[in-house]
Design a protein around this motif. Structure first.
Motif, PDB file in Angstrom:
ATOM      1  N   GLY A   1       0.788  -1.224   0.000  1.00  0.00           N
ATOM      2  CA  GLY A   1       0.000   0.000   0.000  1.00  0.00           C
ATOM      3  C   GLY A   1       0.820   1.274   0.000  1.00  0.00           C
ATOM      4  N   GLU A   2       2.121   1.165   0.187  1.00  0.00           N
ATOM      5  CA  GLU A   2       2.983   2.355   0.204  1.00  0.00           C
ATOM      6  C   GLU A   2       3.345   2.748  -1.224  1.00  0.00           C
ATOM      7  N   ARG A   3       3.436   4.052  -1.455  1.00  0.00           N
ATOM      8  CA  ARG A   3       3.703   4.563  -2.796  1.00  0.00           C
ATOM      9  C   ARG A   3       5.045   5.292  -2.839  1.00  0.00           C
ATOM     10  N   THR A   4       5.635   5.323  -4.041  1.00  0.00           N
ATOM     11  CA  THR A   4       6.829   6.129  -4.277  1.00  0.00           C
ATOM     12  C   THR A   4       6.746   6.725  -5.666  1.00  0.00           C
ATOM     13  N   ALA A   5       7.243   7.937  -5.807  1.00  0.00           N
ATOM     14  CA  ALA A   5       7.239   8.587  -7.114  1.00  0.00           C
ATOM     15  C   ALA A   5       8.351   8.007  -7.988  1.00  0.00           C
ATOM     16  N   VAL A   6       8.039   7.815  -9.255  1.00  0.00           N
ATOM     17  CA  VAL A   6       9.069   7.544 -10.251  1.00  0.00           C
ATOM     18  C   VAL A   6       9.571   8.904 -10.723  1.00  0.00           C
ATOM     19  N   PRO A   7      10.878   9.159 -10.672  1.00  0.00           N
ATOM     20  CA  PRO A   7      11.370  10.489 -11.032  1.00  0.00           C
ATOM     21  C   PRO A   7      10.949  10.892 -12.449  1.00  0.00           C
ATOM     22  N   ASP A   8      10.561  12.148 -12.599  1.00  0.00           N
ATOM     23  CA  ASP A   8      10.320  12.690 -13.936  1.00  0.00           C
ATOM     24  C   ASP A   8      11.662  12.736 -14.658  1.00  0.00           C
ATOM     25  N   ALA A   9      11.748  12.073 -15.794  1.00  0.00           N
ATOM     26  CA  ALA A   9      13.031  11.984 -16.496  1.00  0.00           C
ATOM     27  C   ALA A   9      12.814  11.604 -17.945  1.00  0.00           C
ATOM     28  N   ALA A  10      13.795  11.928 -18.768  1.00  0.00           N
ATOM     29  CA  ALA A  10      13.746  11.522 -20.174  1.00  0.00           C
ATOM     30  C   ALA A  10      13.684  10.006 -20.285  1.00  0.00           C
ATOM     31  N   PHE A  11      14.439   9.325 -19.406  1.00  0.00           N
ATOM     32  CA  PHE A  11      14.426   7.864 -19.364  1.00  0.00           C
ATOM     33  C   PHE A  11      14.378   7.422 -17.903  1.00  0.00           C
ATOM     34  N   ALA A  12      13.475   6.499 -17.594  1.00  0.00           N
ATOM     35  CA  ALA A  12      13.418   5.888 -16.267  1.00  0.00           C
ATOM     36  C   ALA A  12      13.353   4.373 -16.452  1.00  0.00           C
ATOM     37  N   TYR A  13      14.199   3.669 -15.724  1.00  0.00           N
ATOM     38  CA  TYR A  13      14.240   2.207 -15.789  1.00  0.00           C
ATOM     39  C   TYR A  13      13.927   1.682 -14.395  1.00  0.00           C
ATOM     40  N   VAL A  14      12.844   0.933 -14.269  1.00  0.00           N
ATOM     41  CA  VAL A  14      12.382   0.429 -12.973  1.00  0.00           C
ATOM     42  C   VAL A  14      12.549  -1.088 -12.952  1.00  0.00           C
ATOM     43  N   HIS A  15      13.354  -1.591 -12.024  1.00  0.00           N
ATOM     44  CA  HIS A  15      13.573  -3.038 -11.887  1.00  0.00           C
ATOM     45  C   HIS A  15      13.063  -3.473 -10.520  1.00  0.00           C
ATOM     46  N   VAL A  16      12.192  -4.485 -10.507  1.00  0.00           N
ATOM     47  CA  VAL A  16      11.659  -5.015  -9.246  1.00  0.00           C
ATOM     48  C   VAL A  16      12.597  -6.102  -8.734  1.00  0.00           C
ATOM     49  N   VAL A  17      13.197  -5.855  -7.591  1.00  0.00           N
ATOM     50  CA  VAL A  17      14.114  -6.826  -6.995  1.00  0.00           C
ATOM     51  C   VAL A  17      13.344  -7.933  -6.289  1.00  0.00           C
ATOM     52  N   ARG A  18      12.340  -7.535  -5.490  1.00  0.00           N
ATOM     53  CA  ARG A  18      11.547  -8.521  -4.753  1.00  0.00           C
ATOM     54  C   ARG A  18      10.158  -7.957  -4.524  1.00  0.00           C
ATOM     55  N   GLY A  19       9.197  -8.836  -4.325  1.00  0.00           N
ATOM     56  CA  GLY A  19       7.833  -8.411  -4.065  1.00  0.00           C
ATOM     57  C   GLY A  19       7.074  -8.081  -5.333  1.00  0.00           C
ATOM     58  N   GLU A  20       5.983  -7.346  -5.166  1.00  0.00           N
ATOM     59  CA  GLU A  20       5.092  -7.032  -6.285  1.00  0.00           C
ATOM     60  C   GLU A  20       4.641  -5.583  -6.165  1.00  0.00           C
ATOM     61  N   VAL A  21       4.651  -4.870  -7.303  1.00  0.00           N
ATOM     62  CA  VAL A  21       4.240  -3.463  -7.304  1.00  0.00           C
ATOM     63  C   VAL A  21       3.253  -3.227  -8.435  1.00  0.00           C
ATOM     64  N   ARG A  22       2.528  -2.123  -8.306  1.00  0.00           N
ATOM     65  CA  ARG A  22       1.613  -1.666  -9.352  1.00  0.00           C
ATOM     66  C   ARG A  22       2.170  -0.365  -9.907  1.00  0.00           C
ATOM     67  N   LEU A  23       2.324  -0.292 -11.227  1.00  0.00           N
ATOM     68  CA  LEU A  23       2.912   0.876 -11.872  1.00  0.00           C
ATOM     69  C   LEU A  23       2.128   1.200 -13.137  1.00  0.00           C
ATOM     70  N   ASP A  24       1.460   2.342 -13.138  1.00  0.00           N
ATOM     71  CA  ASP A  24       0.725   2.822 -14.308  1.00  0.00           C
ATOM     72  C   ASP A  24      -0.189   1.733 -14.883  1.00  0.00           C
ATOM     73  N   GLY A  25      -0.928   1.064 -13.989  1.00  0.00           N
ATOM     74  CA  GLY A  25      -1.890   0.061 -14.431  1.00  0.00           C
ATOM     75  C   GLY A  25      -1.331  -1.328 -14.644  1.00  0.00           C
TER      76      GLY A  25
ATOM     77  N   LEU B   1      14.699  -0.939  -7.786  1.00  0.00           N
ATOM     78  CA  LEU B   1      15.825  -0.135  -8.245  1.00  0.00           C
ATOM     79  C   LEU B   1      15.315   0.723  -9.398  1.00  0.00           C
ATOM     80  N   ILE B   2      15.432   2.036  -9.269  1.00  0.00           N
ATOM     81  CA  ILE B   2      14.925   2.951 -10.279  1.00  0.00           C
ATOM     82  C   ILE B   2      16.066   3.812 -10.799  1.00  0.00           C
ATOM     83  N   TRP B   3      16.325   3.733 -12.099  1.00  0.00           N
ATOM     84  CA  TRP B   3      17.332   4.582 -12.730  1.00  0.00           C
ATOM     85  C   TRP B   3      16.644   5.808 -13.324  1.00  0.00           C
ATOM     86  N   GLU B   4      17.149   6.962 -12.982  1.00  0.00           N
ATOM     87  CA  GLU B   4      16.714   8.233 -13.541  1.00  0.00           C
ATOM     88  C   GLU B   4      17.837   8.715 -14.466  1.00  0.00           C
ATOM     89  N   MET B   5      17.494   8.905 -15.766  1.00  0.00           N
ATOM     90  CA  MET B   5      18.544   9.219 -16.738  1.00  0.00           C
ATOM     91  C   MET B   5      18.152  10.414 -17.589  1.00  0.00           C
TER      92      MET B   5
END
Length: 216
Positions: free
Chosen positions: A159-183, A211-215
């Motif tokens: 139930g906890e949320r985190t912002a994905v950084p506004d960026a030209a490129f963002a790479y989101v890798h799920v290490v463990r668990g399960e998340v909901r992202l943009d549907g 792990l979220i890369w902001e590029m």
């Protein structure tokens, strides 16, 4: 947003030697001209090493190599004289620059799993360098200016949320668990490649680690 599932990764490694690898991008014999890089990221490898297994000394150049241990202990040695044991919660970076050689092994008593991400530098050459940040705090950004990139480590409760950084490129890798992202629901090993990211949030469906890369 382009979602890539864990079971879509290229299978590699040497199972007989206790090494299992899963590659998110074109890698080694798994050549795919349509999957060479995203932003600065040119590799995201999930490595599983049995006790005593490892990668013998091998060279790298013109690459920023960032490693995140999921479980176990990673022993690192390189040609510039650095030797470290890296554990979960530590961020390791090897800047290969003009050239460096290193060894990666599981000298611990149990299995080792780590995620290793390679980034292309903005400029080639230079002198190699090495760094480990032990026990990086949640939400603490880790800058890799040589690649124009920033790594964000996020640990979410259900139930906890985190912002994905506004960026030209963002790479989101799920290490463990399960998340909901943009549907989309993403599980362990899944990744999302987001172009022109803006106003996005990830929500933990379970306890999760990202792990979220902001590029730029």
């Amino acid at each position: 947003m382009d979602v890539r599932r864990a079971d879509e990764r290229y299978q590699g490694g040497d199972p007989a030697a206790g090494i299992e690898s899963r590659h998110a991008f074109s890698f080694g014999p798994h050549y795919d001209p349509d999957n060479l890089r995203f932003g600065a990221v040119i590799a995201c490898n999930e490595e599983r090493l049995a006790p005593g297994a490892g990668f013998d000394e091998h060279p790298h150049s013109h690459t920023e190599i960032v490693t995140w241990v999921v479980e176990g202990e990673l022993t690192h040695r390189d040609s510039t004289g650095h030797e470290s044991v890296v554990r979960h919660g530590d961020v390791q970076r090897l800047s290969a620059a003009g050239g460096v050689r290193h060894v990666e092994r599981n000298d611990g008593p149990g299995p080792l799993t780590f995620v290793q991400m390679w980034l292309a530098p903005l400029r080639p050459g230079g002198d190699p360098s090495y760094e480990v940040v032990h026990g990086i705090a949640d939400s603490t950004p880790y800058a890799v200016p040589e690649a124009g990139a920033m790594l964000h480590v996020r640990r979410l409760g259900a139930g906890e949320r985190t912002a994905v950084p506004d960026a030209a490129f963002a790479y989101v890798h799920v290490v463990r668990g399960e998340v909901r992202l943009d549907g989309e629901t993403l599980g362990a090993g899944d990744a999302a490649r987001i172009t022109d990211a803006k106003g996005l949030e990830a929500e933990g469906r379970t306890d999760a680690e990202l792990l979220i890369w902001e590029m730029s």
